[in-house]
Design a protein around this motif. Sequence first.
Motif, PDB file in Angstrom:
ATOM      1  N   ARG A   1       0.114   5.436   4.594  1.00 52.56           N
ATOM      2  CA  ARG A   1      -0.465   6.022   3.371  1.00 52.56           C
ATOM      3  C   ARG A   1       0.418   5.842   2.335  1.00 52.56           C
ATOM      4  N   SER A   2       0.216   6.119   1.224  1.00 54.28           N
ATOM      5  CA  SER A   2       1.041   6.521   0.067  1.00 54.28           C
ATOM      6  C   SER A   2       1.270   7.897  -0.143  1.00 54.28           C
ATOM      7  N   THR A   3       2.460   8.214  -0.175  1.00 57.34           N
ATOM      8  CA  THR A   3       3.073   9.560  -0.958  1.00 57.34           C
ATOM      9  C   THR A   3       3.620   9.512  -2.196  1.00 57.34           C
ATOM     10  N   VAL A   4       3.525   8.339  -2.886  1.00 57.59           N
ATOM     11  CA  VAL A   4       4.016   8.319  -4.257  1.00 57.59           C
ATOM     12  C   VAL A   4       3.455   8.966  -5.234  1.00 57.59           C
ATOM     13  N   ILE A   5       4.196   9.523  -6.111  1.00 62.38           N
ATOM     14  CA  ILE A   5       3.904  10.423  -7.226  1.00 62.38           C
ATOM     15  C   ILE A   5       4.276   9.636  -8.567  1.00 62.38           C
ATOM     16  N   GLY A   6       3.355   9.454  -9.294  1.00 59.71           N
ATOM     17  CA  GLY A   6       3.646   8.928 -10.801  1.00 59.71           C
ATOM     18  C   GLY A   6       3.331   9.815 -11.969  1.00 59.71           C
TER      19      GLY A   6
ATOM     20  N   HIS B   1       0.792  -1.221  -0.017  1.00 57.86           N
ATOM     21  CA  HIS B   1      -0.091   0.132  -0.087  1.00 57.86           C
ATOM     22  C   HIS B   1       0.873   1.238  -0.049  1.00 57.86           C
ATOM     23  N   GLN B   2       1.737   0.969   0.529  1.00 59.39           N
ATOM     24  CA  GLN B   2       2.845   2.412   0.786  1.00 59.39           C
ATOM     25  C   GLN B   2       3.848   2.492  -0.434  1.00 59.39           C
ATOM     26  N   HIS B   3       3.501   1.575  -1.349  1.00 56.01           N
ATOM     27  CA  HIS B   3       4.381   1.813  -2.445  1.00 56.01           C
ATOM     28  C   HIS B   3       3.883   1.087  -3.678  1.00 56.01           C
ATOM     29  N   PRO B   4       2.654   1.820  -3.966  1.00 52.21           N
ATOM     30  CA  PRO B   4       1.793   1.464  -4.987  1.00 52.21           C
ATOM     31  C   PRO B   4       2.442   1.626  -6.540  1.00 52.21           C
TER      32      PRO B   4
END
Length: 428
Positions: A112-117, A43-46
């Motif tokens: 929670r995710s803070t990933v930007i894609g 979940h943290q690394h989607p």
Amino acid sequence: MLRISLLAIFLCVPAGLLAEQAARPAISSELEQKVIAWRRDIHQHPELSNREFRTAALVAAHLRKLGMEVQTEIAHTGVVGVLRGGKPGPVIALRADMDALPVTEQTDVPFRSTVIGEYRGNEVGVMHACGHDLHVAMLMGAAEYLAEHKQQVAGTVMFIFQPAEEGAPPGEEGGAELMLREGLFAELKPDAIFGIHVWGQAPLGVIGYRKGPLMASSDRFEIRVKGRQTHGSSPWAGVDPIVAAAQIINNVQTIVSRQINITRAPAVVSFGIVEGGVRNNIIPDEVYLEGTIRNFDMDIRQQIFRQLTQAAEASAHVTGAKAEVTIIEGYPVTINNPELVARMLTTTKAVAGEQMVQESPLVTGAEDFSYYALEVPGMFVFLGVAPPDKDPASMPANHSPFFYADERALKVGTNLFINWVFDYPGAG
């Protein structure tokens, strides 16, 4: 892939009622904690569709550690593990999807995710807003349990970790359809395949099942209505595509209301985009229309395709315009094999609890599990993840930036996978 927002589909379930899996194969508390940890990590690394590189590597390493035959890079990032049981028996496939969505997470969970894609050329947040992180973790847990008990497993188990269920990026292919085209079932064809999808607006631990059609096909149509530009003060000097488009929109609505036998299966045809014109006093050359088609019968699906094309072309012709119709076929109807569901319903109730297993209504969302179920008998169910102290209908739906899942559901789903394998006819 849940392509529309849906309300709660399961009601009247006693709050907090979770089954005890006495005298049945079930994961230990230690393995349950592993499943939760995997879920939180994923979940943290989607990762977006066709970009599930880290997730695929995590899954492949896990399956190899369990001693399985592992194949990677199917349909770009897909992973398949094969477990040979200690006794002869059927081939059972279990499937989980791995991709996340271009959604910026708004929950307050510590993982929670803070990933930007990047999606369609734009910078976007990335989130497991549809619960695919739970699907992967549950199947990883089932793989570990079954590998540890492989001498009691009759037959062979395929663990399918699929990319791009939410749809491949523009210009790419992916998902279940591509996995099958690349030979997923070519050398080892399952006798049955099982899948689980978590549901944000169903009570914790509730299982929704249905024999026959469960989820709709999802298709897109584009209509280019071509006229001839002229000044708005003299419409007779041109051909008005706006009037033609209006006729098309009205006449297409009669397909479902007057031309489809809705006693066989429901259907929906909706317009979502109407674009045309740049100035109030100029009749344009062209109007662009786009919409969606949903239905639950593969023959009716083709009938709608034909009648939509005929209605658009004929409506435009009457006004002097021309309509060019393009149908972009999406996911087929997700059809649960009635015999398979009937066979496995006792197992499902024994694992989840009698009161926790309910027949689901038809769902107009779509899922590419449908491709597998057209190849081999399939069973796809929903698993409720709304906390027992919350009103399920008030919980954020799948695809919401506030989507939340009670992790106690992970144990239920993992145990379902395990028991379906052990209880499948011929596996005992």
